[in-house]
Scaffold this motif. Structure first.
Motif, PDB file in Angstrom:
ATOM      1  N   SER A 107       0.827  -1.205   0.000  1.00  0.00           N
ATOM      2  CA  SER A 107       0.000   0.000   0.000  1.00  0.00           C
ATOM      3  C   SER A 107       0.859   1.251   0.000  1.00  0.00           C
ATOM      4  O   SER A 107       2.016   1.237   0.442  1.00  0.00           O
ATOM      5  CB  SER A 107      -0.923   0.028   1.223  1.00  0.00           C
ATOM      6  OG  SER A 107      -1.863  -1.016   1.164  1.00  0.00           O
ATOM      7  N   LEU A 117      -3.597   8.482   4.608  1.00  0.00           N
ATOM      8  CA  LEU A 117      -4.659   8.069   3.694  1.00  0.00           C
ATOM      9  C   LEU A 117      -4.083   7.104   2.671  1.00  0.00           C
ATOM     10  O   LEU A 117      -3.072   7.394   2.028  1.00  0.00           O
ATOM     11  CB  LEU A 117      -5.243   9.293   2.990  1.00  0.00           C
ATOM     12  CG  LEU A 117      -6.204   9.030   1.824  1.00  0.00           C
ATOM     13  CD1 LEU A 117      -7.516   8.433   2.355  1.00  0.00           C
ATOM     14  CD2 LEU A 117      -6.476  10.319   1.064  1.00  0.00           C
ATOM     15  N   CYS A 118      -4.731   5.955   2.495  1.00  0.00           N
ATOM     16  CA  CYS A 118      -4.299   4.977   1.506  1.00  0.00           C
ATOM     17  C   CYS A 118      -4.762   5.434   0.118  1.00  0.00           C
ATOM     18  O   CYS A 118      -5.962   5.597  -0.113  1.00  0.00           O
ATOM     19  CB  CYS A 118      -4.871   3.598   1.827  1.00  0.00           C
ATOM     20  SG  CYS A 118      -4.385   2.323   0.639  1.00  0.00           S
ATOM     21  N   GLU A 121      -3.166   0.506  -3.573  1.00  0.00           N
ATOM     22  CA  GLU A 121      -2.971  -0.779  -2.900  1.00  0.00           C
ATOM     23  C   GLU A 121      -2.993  -1.903  -3.924  1.00  0.00           C
ATOM     24  O   GLU A 121      -3.822  -1.907  -4.843  1.00  0.00           O
ATOM     25  CB  GLU A 121      -4.066  -1.008  -1.857  1.00  0.00           C
ATOM     26  CG  GLU A 121      -3.888  -2.297  -1.066  1.00  0.00           C
ATOM     27  CD  GLU A 121      -4.905  -2.429   0.058  1.00  0.00           C
ATOM     28  OE1 GLU A 121      -4.588  -1.999   1.182  1.00  0.00           O
ATOM     29  OE2 GLU A 121      -6.005  -2.952  -0.207  1.00  0.00           O
ATOM     30  N   ARG A 131      -5.798  -6.681   3.787  1.00  0.00           N
ATOM     31  CA  ARG A 131      -5.870  -5.484   2.955  1.00  0.00           C
ATOM     32  C   ARG A 131      -6.633  -4.399   3.691  1.00  0.00           C
ATOM     33  O   ARG A 131      -7.462  -4.694   4.565  1.00  0.00           O
ATOM     34  CB  ARG A 131      -6.533  -5.792   1.612  1.00  0.00           C
ATOM     35  CG  ARG A 131      -7.983  -6.221   1.704  1.00  0.00           C
ATOM     36  CD  ARG A 131      -8.521  -6.637   0.348  1.00  0.00           C
ATOM     37  NE  ARG A 131      -7.880  -7.855  -0.124  1.00  0.00           N
ATOM     38  CZ  ARG A 131      -8.131  -8.394  -1.316  1.00  0.00           C
ATOM     39  NH1 ARG A 131      -8.973  -7.809  -2.141  1.00  0.00           N
ATOM     40  NH2 ARG A 131      -7.542  -9.506  -1.673  1.00  0.00           N
ATOM     41  N   ARG A 132      -6.363  -3.142   3.335  1.00  0.00           N
ATOM     42  CA  ARG A 132      -7.049  -2.004   3.924  1.00  0.00           C
ATOM     43  C   ARG A 132      -8.010  -1.368   2.935  1.00  0.00           C
ATOM     44  O   ARG A 132      -9.108  -0.991   3.273  1.00  0.00           O
ATOM     45  CB  ARG A 132      -6.025  -0.964   4.403  1.00  0.00           C
ATOM     46  CG  ARG A 132      -5.249  -1.405   5.632  1.00  0.00           C
ATOM     47  CD  ARG A 132      -6.150  -1.638   6.807  1.00  0.00           C
ATOM     48  NE  ARG A 132      -5.412  -1.857   8.040  1.00  0.00           N
ATOM     49  CZ  ARG A 132      -5.985  -2.149   9.201  1.00  0.00           C
ATOM     50  NH1 ARG A 132      -7.298  -2.266   9.265  1.00  0.00           N
ATOM     51  NH2 ARG A 132      -5.268  -2.319  10.280  1.00  0.00           N
ATOM     52  N   GLY A 133      -7.553  -1.218   1.710  1.00  0.00           N
ATOM     53  CA  GLY A 133      -8.405  -0.618   0.685  1.00  0.00           C
ATOM     54  C   GLY A 133      -8.103   0.847   0.466  1.00  0.00           C
ATOM     55  O   GLY A 133      -7.778   1.582   1.408  1.00  0.00           O
ATOM     56  N   TYR A 136      -8.802   4.156   2.891  1.00  0.00           N
ATOM     57  CA  TYR A 136      -8.678   3.880   4.319  1.00  0.00           C
ATOM     58  C   TYR A 136      -7.843   4.968   4.994  1.00  0.00           C
ATOM     59  O   TYR A 136      -6.808   5.391   4.490  1.00  0.00           O
ATOM     60  CB  TYR A 136      -8.023   2.524   4.523  1.00  0.00           C
ATOM     61  CG  TYR A 136      -7.612   2.227   5.942  1.00  0.00           C
ATOM     62  CD1 TYR A 136      -8.552   1.850   6.896  1.00  0.00           C
ATOM     63  CD2 TYR A 136      -6.274   2.330   6.327  1.00  0.00           C
ATOM     64  CE1 TYR A 136      -8.177   1.587   8.203  1.00  0.00           C
ATOM     65  CE2 TYR A 136      -5.889   2.061   7.632  1.00  0.00           C
ATOM     66  CZ  TYR A 136      -6.842   1.692   8.570  1.00  0.00           C
ATOM     67  OH  TYR A 136      -6.462   1.439   9.864  1.00  0.00           O
ATOM     68  N   GLN A 137      -8.290   5.439   6.150  1.00  0.00           N
ATOM     69  CA  GLN A 137      -7.576   6.458   6.916  1.00  0.00           C
ATOM     70  C   GLN A 137      -7.294   5.957   8.318  1.00  0.00           C
ATOM     71  O   GLN A 137      -8.061   5.174   8.882  1.00  0.00           O
ATOM     72  CB  GLN A 137      -8.394   7.749   7.005  1.00  0.00           C
ATOM     73  CG  GLN A 137      -8.585   8.478   5.696  1.00  0.00           C
ATOM     74  CD  GLN A 137      -9.248   9.820   5.901  1.00  0.00           C
ATOM     75  OE1 GLN A 137      -8.687  10.710   6.512  1.00  0.00           O
ATOM     76  NE2 GLN A 137     -10.466   9.952   5.398  1.00  0.00           N
ATOM     77  N   GLU A 138      -6.192   6.422   8.874  1.00  0.00           N
ATOM     78  CA  GLU A 138      -5.821   6.045  10.233  1.00  0.00           C
ATOM     79  C   GLU A 138      -4.946   7.133  10.831  1.00  0.00           C
ATOM     80  O   GLU A 138      -4.250   7.858  10.116  1.00  0.00           O
ATOM     81  CB  GLU A 138      -5.084   4.705  10.212  1.00  0.00           C
ATOM     82  CG  GLU A 138      -4.727   4.154  11.583  1.00  0.00           C
ATOM     83  CD  GLU A 138      -5.942   3.964  12.468  1.00  0.00           C
ATOM     84  OE1 GLU A 138      -6.146   4.836  13.353  1.00  0.00           O
ATOM     85  OE2 GLU A 138      -6.677   2.976  12.278  1.00  0.00           O
TER      86      GLU A 138
END
Length: 259
Positions: A107, A117-118, A121, A131-133, A136-138
């Motif tokens: 990713s 922010l992804c 990926e 997987r996150r996709g 996806y945010q963290e």
């Protein structure tokens, strides 16, 4: 004769580019003597090329003795270049090589409003994969990808203490993790955001020298033992260096000294 003239013209272009590349974010203004230390030119040749570059707007000068700096034509080219940059596009070869070499999900994260922010990926082809996709945010304080960014981010963050309390992480633990990442160049997390998951991440940098995001490889901990993690980390750091270079990042000690 025609070939000799063409070779002379090509060499003149190379020397002019050497002059332009001698400037850095910290050395944005240089005297002729300082330029001569960075480029392999005689003083008359240097002044002749500086004159040509000034006429076309690539170099400007002020003061006595003269101090040279990049001109408005460089700014124009930088604007054109930056307006067409797409990190997702530039990173595709690096992400694909990582995916081919590891077989795990790969990713690309960028920073956005204090989070990661992804934006790209490539999922693992293994039946058991993580997987996150895209999208996806963290928070930056959790996971290898976030800490890989945060460890090299010099921007002040006033919400760190609140985020650490919410995540039940002590400031000492947080600082120790960031120090380890700065020393080794990559980050690792196990069972942190997802039970059974292992993530390895390394940062990449933009033309201004700031950290722009991180590349991550993650998969089941059963496949990613310590030896595999170290191998992935080496691959990640190499590909992140290539992406940083594609974004215009130059190390502070890089100087131009072509013969």
């Amino acid at each position: 004769m025609a070939d000799e003239k063409l070779n002379d013209n090509v060499r003149a272009v190379e020397r002019a580019l050497d002059i332009l590349m001698a400037f850095t974010a910290s050395d944005f203004e240089l005297t002729a003597s300082e330029l001569l230390k960075r480029v392999a030119l005689s003083r008359p040749t240097l002044y002749r090329l500086l004159g040509t570059l000034q006429q076309s707007g690539f170099i400007t000068s002020t003061g006595e003795p003269q101090r040279f700096r990049l001109g408005s034509s460089v700014a124009h080219l930088a604007h054109v270049w930056a307006s067409r940059q797409d990190i997702h596009y530039l990173a595709q070869p690096m992400l694909r090589r990582l995916w081919d070499a590891t077989g795990e999900t790969v990713s690309l994260f960028i920073t956005q409003e204090g989070k990661r922010l992804c934006v790209a990926e490539i999922p693992s082809a293994h039946p058991l994969s993580l997987r996150r996709g895209i999208g996806y945010q963290e928070t930056l304080i959790l996971g290898a990808g976030g800490r890989a960014i945060l460890a090299f981010d010099d921007q002040p963050r006033h919400d760190i203490e609140e985020l650490l309390r919410a995540a039940d992480i002590t400031p000492a633990e947080h600082h120790n993790k960031l120090a380890w990442i700065r020393e080794h160049g990559y980050a690792v997390s196990r069972d942190e955001l997802m039970v059974g998951a292992t993530s390895v991440a390394a940062p990449f940098f933009g033309g201004g020298g700031r950290v722009e995001g991180a590349m991550c490889v993650y998969g089941p901990g059963a496949r990613l033992n310590d030896e595999k993690v170290e191998e992935i980390a080496r691959l990640l750091m190499r590909e992140c260096e290539l992406l940083s270079a594609a974004l215009g990042f130059r190390r502070p000690d890089a100087v131009t000294a072509k013969q």
